[in-house]
Design an enzyme around this catalytic site. Structure first.
Site, PDB file in Angstrom:
ATOM      1  N   THR A 199       0.287   2.138   5.434  1.00 26.03           N
ATOM      2  CA  THR A 199       1.209   1.946   4.592  1.00 26.03           C
ATOM      3  C   THR A 199       0.615   3.658   3.863  1.00 26.03           C
ATOM      4  O   THR A 199       0.045   4.398   3.851  1.00 26.03           O
ATOM      5  CB  THR A 199       0.056   1.237   3.587  1.00 26.03           C
ATOM      6  OG1 THR A 199       1.172   1.466   2.096  1.00 26.03           O
ATOM      7  CG2 THR A 199      -0.748   1.000   3.202  1.00 26.03           C
TER       8      THR A 199
ATOM      9  N   TYR B 258      -5.978  -2.279  -1.967  1.00 24.48           N
ATOM     10  CA  TYR B 258      -5.046  -2.238  -0.256  1.00 24.48           C
ATOM     11  C   TYR B 258      -4.753  -0.791  -0.234  1.00 24.48           C
ATOM     12  O   TYR B 258      -4.925  -1.076   1.060  1.00 24.48           O
ATOM     13  CB  TYR B 258      -3.799  -2.456  -1.406  1.00 24.48           C
ATOM     14  CG  TYR B 258      -3.153  -2.765  -0.684  1.00 24.48           C
ATOM     15  CD1 TYR B 258      -2.568  -3.650   1.176  1.00 24.48           C
ATOM     16  CD2 TYR B 258      -0.796  -1.698  -0.455  1.00 24.48           C
ATOM     17  CE1 TYR B 258      -1.253  -3.184   1.926  1.00 24.48           C
ATOM     18  CE2 TYR B 258      -0.148  -1.582   1.192  1.00 24.48           C
ATOM     19  CZ  TYR B 258      -0.594  -2.032   2.112  1.00 24.48           C
ATOM     20  OH  TYR B 258       0.644  -2.158   2.843  1.00 24.48           O
TER      21      TYR B 258
END
Length: 331
Positions: free
Chosen positions: A117, A141
């Site tokens: 990501t 995250y």
């Protein structure tokens, strides 16, 4: 030879399965169905219900199906949730990835594609963002994904394992043939939420933060069509099969849109007006995330085919309409 796709019953993983099957390849899907849906798995794929962190199970799948490559999509993805539950995210995204990588090494699987990501860059000070931009995640995250990237790097230095890490920017849209799309009713992604509002499935849409240092005060993101992203994974697999060296590549178009621009585009494409409200910033949201896609174009010869915001939104709307008949399942 067969490809193992973890998280293949989820949004992006299911599109990878479609791409693999469409190209005539054998696929095994491993998914615990905690957030995925069995009806999103292509009928030609072999499905195993289970946890990607179960090393013994993964080893058995590799041996039974002669797995030659792993594409790893399983994990938790909601940034604000990671701030509230960091340990849960480190378990799902880091600890279980460690077990999966270990199973690959133990069973001589030498090709690994990892779903990472742009959150690994955090609140980057430059735009567009290249792969050499300093890594500084601002959410658990992003950190959980970066830790897996580092594990892959170090493992590949010690074992005959090659990998491609693909750092996604904002993935949106749905399969143009409407075979799969983003299906969770609790999704937080802007285009998904906006299309639901346009179809009357939500009472309103919240814009989280209007005081960012951007042109209109709202966050700017690089939206990439999920089918273009799946194609990038196919090219990454071919690249590794051809002897390509391990690589880390951004996945985006190099064009940012603000939240307000996306909302207006959804209204335009859908022809629907819906209530838009202002809310406080969400934890862990950087102001701007726009990719520099030079490296992926050069290394994989990747070319976007669906690089248009209206196209992405139209496909997302079509999928949302298709989901109405599955309202009890897509929850």
């Amino acid at each position: 030879m067969t490809v193992l796709v973890t998280g293949g019953a989820g949004y992006i993983g299911s599109h990878m399965v479609l791409a693999l099957v469409d190209s005539g390849q054998d696929v095994v899907v491993l998914d615990d169905l905690s957030t995925g849906f069995p009806w999103m798995i292509h009928p030609k794929a072999t499905f195993v219900k289970g946890d990607c962190g179960d090393e013994a199970l993964v080893s058995q799948i590799v041996q039974d199906h002669r797995i030659e490559a792993i594409a790893h999509f399983a994990g938790s993805i909601v940034v604000p949730d990671s701030v509230v539950d960091p340990l849960g995210y480190y378990l799902n995204n880091t600890v279980k990835s460690r077990a999966l990588i270990s199973a690959a090494v133990r069973n001589d699987v030498r090709r690994f594609i990892f779903s990472s990501t742009a959150a690994v860059y955090g609140d980057a000070k430059e735009s567009p963002i290249s792969e050499s931009t300093p890594l500084n995640p601002v959410s658990p995250y992003g950190m959980s994904k970066l830790m897996t990237e580092l594990m892959l790097r170090d493992t590949a230095a010690a074992h005959p394992l090659s990998y491609v890490i693909l750092r996604y920017f904002n993935v949106a849209g749905a399969d143009p043939q409407c075979r799969s799309g983003q299906s969770s009713r609790r999704a937080t992604h802007l285009i998904k939420v906006a299309t639901q509002a346009a179809l009357g499935e939500r009472t309103h849409l919240d814009i989280f933060g209007t005081d960012y240092p951007t042109a209109d005060g709202t966050c700017e993101r690089d939206y990439i069509h999920v089918s273009d992203l799946a194609h990038a994974h196919l090219l990454a697999l071919d690249y590794l099969r051809g002897g390509g060296e391990s690589a880390v590549l951004n996945c985006g178009y190099g064009r940012g849109y603000s939240v307000r621009e996306v909302v207006e585009a959804v209204k335009r494409v859908s022809g629907a007006a819906f209530d838009v409200r202002h809310a406080e910033r969400r934890a862990g949201d950087p102001a701007t995330l726009v990719a520099d896609p030079t490296a992926i174009r050069d290394r994989l010869k990747w070319e976007a085919k669906l690089d248009h915001l209206d196209t992405i939104i139209a496909h997302a709307l079509a999928w949302e309409e298709a989901l109405k008949g599955r309202s009890s399942e897509a929850a």
